[in-house]
Design an enzyme around this catalytic site. Structure first.
Site, PDB file in Angstrom:
ATOM      1  N   ASP A   1       7.822 -11.715  27.632  1.00 30.81           N
ATOM      2  CA  ASP A   1       7.971 -10.290  27.954  1.00 30.81           C
ATOM      3  C   ASP A   1       6.618  -9.207  27.540  1.00 30.81           C
ATOM      4  O   ASP A   1       5.624  -9.364  26.866  1.00 30.81           O
ATOM      5  CB  ASP A   1       8.337  -9.599  25.963  1.00 30.81           C
ATOM      6  CG  ASP A   1       8.998  -8.126  25.758  1.00 30.81           C
ATOM      7  OD1 ASP A   1       8.891  -7.851  27.165  1.00 30.81           O
ATOM      8  OD2 ASP A   1       9.903  -8.182  24.961  1.00 30.81           O
TER       9      ASP A   1
ATOM     10  N   HIS B   1      11.536 -10.137  28.523  1.00 27.33           N
ATOM     11  CA  HIS B   1      12.475  -8.084  27.012  1.00 27.33           C
ATOM     12  C   HIS B   1      13.597  -8.976  26.970  1.00 27.33           C
ATOM     13  O   HIS B   1      13.830  -8.651  25.542  1.00 27.33           O
ATOM     14  CB  HIS B   1      11.761  -7.396  27.779  1.00 27.33           C
ATOM     15  CG  HIS B   1      11.979  -5.897  26.758  1.00 27.33           C
ATOM     16  ND1 HIS B   1      10.697  -6.212  25.017  1.00 27.33           N
ATOM     17  CD2 HIS B   1      12.890  -5.059  26.466  1.00 27.33           C
ATOM     18  CE1 HIS B   1      11.994  -5.301  23.989  1.00 27.33           C
ATOM     19  NE2 HIS B   1      12.807  -4.521  24.927  1.00 27.33           N
TER      20      HIS B   1
ATOM     21  N   SER C   1      15.614  -5.748  20.968  1.00 29.33           N
ATOM     22  CA  SER C   1      14.418  -4.350  20.901  1.00 29.33           C
ATOM     23  C   SER C   1      14.457  -3.076  20.511  1.00 29.33           C
ATOM     24  O   SER C   1      14.669  -3.668  19.037  1.00 29.33           O
ATOM     25  CB  SER C   1      15.220  -3.442  22.291  1.00 29.33           C
ATOM     26  OG  SER C   1      13.815  -2.439  23.123  1.00 29.33           O
TER      27      SER C   1
END
Length: 335
Positions: free
Chosen positions: A275, A303, A153
């Site tokens: 995601d 995610h 991320s």
């Protein structure tokens, strides 16, 4: 020798409906006392291993006692260093970290300055430059060898920024569901401080954290989501967390899109196909823009694949490292 036997489509290390027997781990005294309420046995185990290492930086006179999980083994391959995502901690790696160690990898989990469990009572600046220097000094003082740097991320933006500025410290990159196309914190950087603090207070709230879990993961149970919410916000309970987060927010945050084509290291891109936070179309874009990259998408995954599909992530990292070791060995044999 590195060895790992799982299949790419294997289920999560922990069944989402599993009931955990709370183990009597001995936690570091600096962790918030609410760590005792966490039921996830893997989170409890990793939390018990967190320690603080001294890191000297140029932007403050005070040594920063910085939270990490140190490897319990040393290997001949490059160390694997695990970052975390936005406003998170090393506990993100509670399922994948033990798999990497079991496979024989020398593995670190490092908290990014301003988040995690470092001692920030004497609050340093928490902007991008400070985060970069802090991580560099931690690497220089304690890790000391070129590393395989793993960023999920927003941690992918941290990894790219670091690899471009300190290429000597990074052998390879692994980017997971990478948040690398956002223009920093955007308009949030211009908020009045009182409004910024109100937003940060909301960021810490249980309802918002719970909602993020719903977005981030595929079909986890209510009890698991509640427990993972407690894991994910544990670091927010330090008294300096609000100040550190506002400091980062008004600094402008990470904007690394112009750095992507400057990455010299071979890179593995991992992405959850489902995601809901960052479209997997951006995985293809990132693959095209990185000079030397391979891409693997994980089906039925959201995610945070290293939380939801740890066996798959560990296997992909291990294969990536193994392939690079073969290439290096062949190159040496030709000279």
């Amino acid at each position: 020798m590195l060895a790992f036997t799982v299949t790419t489509n294997s289920p999560p290390l922990v069944s989402t409906g599993a009931r955990f027997k709370v183990s009597a781990e001995k936690f570091p005294s600096f962790l918030p006392k609410q760590v005792d309420n966490i039921k996830d046995s893997f989170a409890r185990k990793l939390a018990s291993k967190i320690e603080r290492l001294p890191v000297h930086v140029g932007f403050t006179e005070n040594c920063i006692m910085s939270s990490v999980v140190k490897p319990s083994i040393q290997s001949n391959t490059s160390p694997v260093v695990l970052l975390h995502g936005f406003d998170s901690s090393c506990l993100e790696w509670r399922y994948t970290y033990p798999l990497l160690e079991e496979a024989g990898l020398e593995t670190w989990a490092v908290d990014i300055l301003g988040w995690g469990f470092s001692d920030l009572e004497r609050l340093p600046p928490c902007n991008v430059a400070s985060k970069r220097e802090h991580f560099y000094q931690l690497w220089k003082s304690h890790i000391k060898r070129p590393m395989i740097l793993v960023g999920p991320s927003l941690g992918a933006a941290v990894a790219i920024d670091f690899a471009v500025n300190h290429p000597e410290a990074v052998q390879n990159l692994v980017l997971i569901d990478a948040s690398v196309y956002a223009e920093g914190t955007g308009n949030l950087a211009n908020l009045p401080r009182i409004v910024a603090y109100a937003g940060v207070y909301l960021l810490k709230s249980i309802p918002l954290r719970f909602y993020v879990n719903v977005l981030a993961f595929n079909g986890i149970s209510l009890s698991t989501s509640i427990d993972w919410t407690n894991v994910g916000r544990l670091h927010c309970l330090f008294p300096w967390w609000e100040d550190a987060t506002v400091n980062f927010m008004i600094s402008g945050g990470y904007n690394v899109s112009d750095q992507i084509d400057q990455v010299k290291q071979k890179t593995l891109i991992i992405w959850g196909e489902d995601d809901k936070i960052i479209s997997n179309k951006l995985a293809v874009r990132l693959h095209c823009e990185l000079p030397d990259a391979i891409i693997h998408q994980i089906p039925d995954c959201g995610h945070l694949p290293h939380v939801e599909r740890p066996s798959s992530v560990a296997k992909l990292i291990l294969e990536f490292i193994g392939e690079n070791c073969k290439v290096e060995a062949q190159s040496l044999s030709q000279h």
